[in-house]
Design an enzyme around this catalytic site. Structure first.
Site, mmCIF file in Angstrom:
data_model
loop_
_atom_site.group_PDB
_atom_site.id
_atom_site.type_symbol
_atom_site.label_atom_id
_atom_site.label_comp_id
_atom_site.label_asym_id
_atom_site.label_seq_id
_atom_site.Cartn_x
_atom_site.Cartn_y
_atom_site.Cartn_z
ATOM 1 N N HIS A 65 33.441 5.438 -94.459
ATOM 2 C CA HIS A 65 34.153 4.056 -94.153
ATOM 3 C C HIS A 65 35.529 4.599 -93.648
ATOM 4 O O HIS A 65 36.342 5.174 -93.870
ATOM 5 C CB HIS A 65 34.372 3.186 -95.411
ATOM 6 C CG HIS A 65 33.355 2.754 -96.469
ATOM 7 N ND1 HIS A 65 32.619 1.744 -95.939
ATOM 8 C CD2 HIS A 65 33.209 3.408 -97.377
ATOM 9 C CE1 HIS A 65 31.523 1.933 -97.002
ATOM 10 N NE2 HIS A 65 32.079 2.997 -97.901
ATOM 11 N N ALA A 98 34.821 1.521 -103.565
ATOM 12 C CA ALA A 98 34.947 2.618 -102.523
ATOM 13 C C ALA A 98 35.865 2.733 -101.304
ATOM 14 O O ALA A 98 35.958 3.387 -100.518
ATOM 15 C CB ALA A 98 33.423 2.752 -101.862
#
Length: 278
Positions: A229, A131
């Site tokens: 993130h 990710a």
């Protein structure tokens, strides 16, 4: 007249997948539907496929095997299993000189000794990006000097409710009125506290300045629908400030759809005539 030599038939690498949850199933479908020069030879699903001899993947029948049998007949093992299974998978695969592709960065960070197993037997560990974004840039910056590295992860509370740290500390993440920071510390501390939730932090640490100096914040944010993130890097060669918002996988909201695609991309790089990125 000399006899003309026939071209040698190309041998496609045989791939085995361990762990047939949302990520493993996603990788399996891509391998069967897209092929890209690989043969999905078998899968291992642990307890979920106990006493099952085969499964259907995109209209193909794929054998279900024990881990040792899978390793014996495959060139590449793809680890999509829970972090608790990483050590056994790594030892079996790398000990047999196989290539191991994984996104379990947190588990790798806690079991770095497997590098020696790979080195001794001629195996290879490939940590797929998963990710994370900008991993190539971080690796390049690490060839110079990185002064600081920080990751701020924000997830919907439902993505964190089953995390080891949350359960052990009896944190109630239901009905949060606003974002709550539930953890701050080093990437190594994060890997121990959230072994199934901080593969991004582990990958960043391994690509950059290491698990002790890479700092991590984890937030439960009720306003989010996507795992988010933000990576901030200060280095002598660059300043990086990057954000990624991952679409949750419908089969498992705790992981993103991009994770299976990342593994498939890593596999294609192994077989590629031309590789993009470092």
């Amino acid at each position: 007249m000399a006899e003309q030599q026939q071209p040698t038939a190309k041998v496609h690498p045989r791939v085995g997948i361990v762990g047939m949850g949302a990520i493993g199933n996603g990788v399996a479908r891509l391998l069967v539907q897209e092929a890209a020069g690989f043969v999905l030879t078998g899968v291992n699903g642990g307890k979920s496929l106990k006493n099952v001899e085969a499964i259907q993947v995109a209209n193909r029948t794929i054998p279900v095997m024990g881990l040792d049998d899978l390793v014996a007949c495959c060139d590449i093992i793809v680890d999509c299993a829970p972090a608790t299974a990483f050590r056994a998978i790594a030892e079996a695969s790398l000990g047999a000189g196989r290539q191991l592709v994984t996104v379990s960065g947190a588990a790798l960070l806690s079991n770095m000794e497997v590098k020696e197993i790979a080195r001794a037997a001629g195996g290879r560990i490939i940590l797929a990006t998963g990710a994370l974004l900008g991993l190539d840039a971080v690796r390049a910056a690490a060839e110079g000097e990185i002064f600081s590295a920080r990751l701020v992860t924000r997830k919907p509370p439902s993505s964190l409710e089953k995390a080891k740290f949350v359960i052990e500390n009896r944190l109630d993440l239901s009905n949060l009125p606003k974002a709550l920071k539930i953890f701050e510390g080093s990437a190594r501390e994060a890997a121990l506290a959230f072994p199934a939730n901080v593969n991004v932090a582990a990958a960043l640490a391994l690509a950059g300045i290491g698990p002790e100096r890479t700092m991590v914040e984890i937030w439960a944010d009720p306003e989010l629908e996507r795992n988010t993130h933000r990576v901030a890097i200060e280095a002598d060669s660059t300043r990086l400030d990057m954000t990624i918002e991952n679409v949750p996988d419908p089969a498992n909201p705790a992981t993103g759809r991009i994770t299976a695609l990342s593994i498939y991309s890593a596999l294609k790089s192994i077989n590629a005539v031309m590789r993009i990125g470092s």
